[in-house]
Write a protein that holds these residues in place. Structure first.
Motif, mmCIF file in Angstrom:
data_model
loop_
_atom_site.group_PDB
_atom_site.id
_atom_site.type_symbol
_atom_site.label_atom_id
_atom_site.label_comp_id
_atom_site.label_asym_id
_atom_site.label_seq_id
_atom_site.Cartn_x
_atom_site.Cartn_y
_atom_site.Cartn_z
ATOM 1 N N ILE A 195 25.107 -6.592 8.792
ATOM 2 C CA ILE A 195 26.453 -6.774 9.334
ATOM 3 C C ILE A 195 26.961 -5.465 9.936
ATOM 4 O O ILE A 195 27.529 -5.442 11.037
ATOM 5 C CB ILE A 195 27.413 -7.282 8.247
ATOM 6 N N CYS A 196 26.752 -4.361 9.235
ATOM 7 C CA CYS A 196 27.194 -3.058 9.749
ATOM 8 C C CYS A 196 26.488 -2.717 11.057
ATOM 9 O O CYS A 196 27.105 -2.169 11.984
ATOM 10 C CB CYS A 196 26.942 -1.965 8.716
ATOM 11 N N ALA A 197 25.199 -3.036 11.137
ATOM 12 C CA ALA A 197 24.447 -2.754 12.361
ATOM 13 C C ALA A 197 24.935 -3.620 13.515
ATOM 14 O O ALA A 197 25.116 -3.131 14.644
ATOM 15 C CB ALA A 197 22.955 -2.982 12.116
ATOM 16 N N ARG A 198 25.151 -4.899 13.264
ATOM 17 C CA ARG A 198 25.657 -5.784 14.315
ATOM 18 C C ARG A 198 27.038 -5.329 14.769
ATOM 19 O O ARG A 198 27.358 -5.338 15.967
ATOM 20 C CB ARG A 198 25.729 -7.224 13.798
ATOM 21 N N ARG A 199 27.861 -4.939 13.809
ATOM 22 C CA ARG A 199 29.209 -4.470 14.121
ATOM 23 C C ARG A 199 29.140 -3.225 14.997
ATOM 24 O O ARG A 199 29.852 -3.117 16.003
ATOM 25 C CB ARG A 199 29.937 -4.179 12.825
ATOM 26 N N ALA A 200 28.270 -2.291 14.654
ATOM 27 C CA ALA A 200 28.145 -1.051 15.415
ATOM 28 C C ALA A 200 27.644 -1.305 16.829
ATOM 29 O O ALA A 200 28.047 -0.631 17.783
ATOM 30 C CB ALA A 200 27.196 -0.095 14.691
ATOM 31 N N ALA A 201 26.781 -2.303 16.954
ATOM 32 C CA ALA A 201 26.181 -2.581 18.261
ATOM 33 C C ALA A 201 27.070 -3.440 19.156
ATOM 34 O O ALA A 201 26.968 -3.363 20.384
ATOM 35 C CB ALA A 201 24.827 -3.274 18.064
ATOM 36 N N ARG A 202 27.968 -4.232 18.568
ATOM 37 C CA ARG A 202 28.683 -5.224 19.365
ATOM 38 C C ARG A 202 30.202 -5.113 19.342
ATOM 39 O O ARG A 202 30.866 -5.702 20.191
ATOM 40 C CB ARG A 202 28.305 -6.637 18.874
ATOM 41 N N ALA A 203 30.747 -4.378 18.381
ATOM 42 C CA ALA A 203 32.211 -4.337 18.282
ATOM 43 C C ALA A 203 32.822 -3.609 19.474
ATOM 44 O O ALA A 203 32.277 -2.605 19.946
ATOM 45 C CB ALA A 203 32.633 -3.641 16.994
ATOM 46 N N PRO A 204 33.955 -4.096 19.997
ATOM 47 C CA PRO A 204 34.645 -3.377 21.078
ATOM 48 C C PRO A 204 35.150 -2.029 20.577
ATOM 49 O O PRO A 204 35.289 -1.804 19.379
ATOM 50 C CB PRO A 204 35.803 -4.314 21.440
ATOM 51 N N TYR A 205 35.414 -1.134 21.521
ATOM 52 C CA TYR A 205 35.756 0.242 21.170
ATOM 53 C C TYR A 205 36.972 0.344 20.252
ATOM 54 O O TYR A 205 37.101 1.284 19.468
ATOM 55 C CB TYR A 205 36.011 1.049 22.439
ATOM 56 N N TYR A 206 37.888 -0.628 20.335
ATOM 57 C CA TYR A 206 39.139 -0.525 19.583
ATOM 58 C C TYR A 206 39.031 -1.064 18.159
ATOM 59 O O TYR A 206 39.955 -0.901 17.358
ATOM 60 C CB TYR A 206 40.251 -1.287 20.307
ATOM 61 N N LEU A 207 37.919 -1.699 17.811
ATOM 62 C CA LEU A 207 37.820 -2.372 16.520
ATOM 63 C C LEU A 207 37.202 -1.429 15.491
ATOM 64 O O LEU A 207 35.986 -1.335 15.361
ATOM 65 C CB LEU A 207 36.979 -3.647 16.652
ATOM 66 N N HIS A 208 38.075 -0.735 14.749
ATOM 67 C CA HIS A 208 37.618 0.228 13.753
ATOM 68 C C HIS A 208 37.769 -0.286 12.325
ATOM 69 O O HIS A 208 37.340 0.372 11.387
ATOM 70 C CB HIS A 208 38.402 1.536 13.890
ATOM 71 N N LYS A 209 38.397 -1.427 12.161
ATOM 72 C CA LYS A 209 38.565 -2.022 10.843
ATOM 73 C C LYS A 209 38.769 -3.518 11.013
ATOM 74 O O LYS A 209 38.980 -4.009 12.129
ATOM 75 C CB LYS A 209 39.758 -1.409 10.117
ATOM 76 N N ALA A 210 38.709 -4.239 9.894
ATOM 77 C CA ALA A 210 38.918 -5.682 9.955
ATOM 78 C C ALA A 210 40.318 -5.987 10.468
ATOM 79 O O ALA A 210 41.268 -5.269 10.152
ATOM 80 C CB ALA A 210 38.722 -6.299 8.572
ATOM 81 N N PRO A 211 40.465 -7.035 11.279
ATOM 82 C CA PRO A 211 41.791 -7.374 11.812
ATOM 83 C C PRO A 211 42.763 -7.755 10.699
ATOM 84 O O PRO A 211 42.363 -8.295 9.668
ATOM 85 C CB PRO A 211 41.519 -8.556 12.748
ATOM 86 N N ASP A 212 44.028 -7.454 10.928
ATOM 87 C CA ASP A 212 45.082 -7.730 9.950
ATOM 88 C C ASP A 212 45.864 -8.961 10.394
ATOM 89 O O ASP A 212 46.573 -8.920 11.407
ATOM 90 C CB ASP A 212 46.015 -6.526 9.853
ATOM 91 N N PRO A 213 45.764 -10.080 9.669
ATOM 92 C CA PRO A 213 46.486 -11.295 10.085
ATOM 93 C C PRO A 213 48.001 -11.123 10.083
ATOM 94 O O PRO A 213 48.706 -11.882 10.752
ATOM 95 C CB PRO A 213 46.037 -12.347 9.067
ATOM 96 N N GLN A 214 48.510 -10.139 9.367
ATOM 97 C CA GLN A 214 49.950 -9.921 9.351
ATOM 98 C C GLN A 214 50.462 -9.391 10.696
ATOM 99 O O GLN A 214 51.670 -9.397 10.935
ATOM 100 C CB GLN A 214 50.314 -8.955 8.218
ATOM 101 N N MET A 215 49.545 -8.956 11.554
ATOM 102 C CA MET A 215 49.935 -8.473 12.879
ATOM 103 C C MET A 215 49.938 -9.592 13.916
ATOM 104 O O MET A 215 50.184 -9.346 15.092
ATOM 105 C CB MET A 215 48.979 -7.361 13.321
ATOM 106 N N VAL A 216 49.666 -10.804 13.490
ATOM 107 C CA VAL A 216 49.636 -11.961 14.394
ATOM 108 C C VAL A 216 51.029 -12.538 14.536
ATOM 109 O O VAL A 216 51.685 -12.856 13.547
ATOM 110 C CB VAL A 216 48.663 -13.034 13.851
ATOM 111 N N TRP A 217 51.465 -12.703 15.795
ATOM 112 C CA TRP A 217 52.793 -13.278 16.046
ATOM 113 C C TRP A 217 52.763 -14.455 17.002
ATOM 114 O O TRP A 217 53.728 -15.201 17.092
ATOM 115 C CB TRP A 217 53.737 -12.200 16.584
ATOM 116 N N GLY A 218 51.681 -14.609 17.724
ATOM 117 C CA GLY A 218 51.592 -15.716 18.665
ATOM 118 C C GLY A 218 50.179 -16.258 18.725
ATOM 119 O O GLY A 218 49.259 -15.727 18.084
ATOM 120 N N VAL A 219 49.995 -17.315 19.498
ATOM 121 C CA VAL A 219 48.687 -17.964 19.604
ATOM 122 C C VAL A 219 47.643 -17.011 20.156
ATOM 123 O O VAL A 219 46.501 -16.971 19.684
ATOM 124 C CB VAL A 219 48.807 -19.235 20.467
#
Length: 232
Positions: free
Chosen positions: A92-116
């Protein structure tokens, strides 16, 4: 024992760490790639197994799982950690390193979701954070009819949301999301804001209320079962 392997490619440290782990298992088992491929009937092939432990790219999980299974020995079973679980974490760490966009440094926070749009992006980011399992893999892990690969593909492409909360929970569980209550709350909040009159929005409201009720019941049970403390 076969010819010496080429050095592990260390361009991507996470990929190199996975390769080092796989090679260590192979060395402990005293196997060659020829013998490993013969044991699998050629699927995965010798070349595929070699490439999995090269560090140059991230192998498919099925290949990693086959590699680990082939190298399991009585000694391996005695280690205080699960080699397959460790392999999965490194993969998982290897796939994340190879494919994650530049801005994704941690797991997304659902509390930051406000719209669709926020919710859709958070689901996609969680999928990347989990190592980008393929739609086919997710369909198999979820079970028949829960996450059809065609639907999953459209979710991770950002074209649609899960059809209902149950499908969202299946998607998020496979993607190792934490705090499913917060995710369902985020979906409810997003849909109530952007699609207040959509018939499907009610399902998210109902699912959120149900999860809150179950959590409250669980908390009450834990309190009831707690030992009394005599402070006298």
């Amino acid at each position: 024992m076969g010819r010496p392997e080429k050095p592990v490619d260390r361009s991507v440290p996470a990929c190199a760490e996975l390769a080092d782990f796989l090679r260590a298992l192979k060395a402990e088992a005293g196997l060659t790639y020829e013998r490993m491929a013969t044991a699998t009937g050629g699927a995965p092939s010798k070349a595929t197994l070699e490439r999995a432990a090269s560090g140059r790219s991230v192998p498919a999980w099925d290949t990693v799982a086959a590699y680990v299974s082939l190298t399991m020995t009585p000694t391996t079973w005695l280690v205080p950690w699960d080699p397959m679980r460790r392999a999965r974490s490194l993969w998982i760490c290897a796939r994340r390193a190879a494919r994650a966009p530049y801005y994704l440094h941690k797991a997304p926070d659902p509390q930051m979701v406000w719209g669709v749009a926020d919710f859709s992006r958070a689901l996609r980011d969680q999928h990347v954070w989990a190592g980008c399992p393929t739609p086919g893999e997710m369909q198999r892990m979820a079970g028949p009819g829960v996450l059809p690969s065609s639907t999953t593909r459209r979710i991770i492409q950002g074209h649609i949301l899960p059809v209902d909360p149950a499908q969202a929970i299946a998607f998020l569980t496979i993607c190792h999301a934490r705090d499913l209550l917060s995710w369902i709350e985020a979906g409810r909040r997003a849909l109530e804001k952007d699609r207040p009159h959509d018939v499907g929005t009610y399902a998210w409201v109902k699912a959120h209320k149900s999860m809150l009720a179950r959590q409250a019941e669980s908390d009450d049970t834990a309190l009831a079962d707690a030992p009394e403390i005599n402070v006298a």
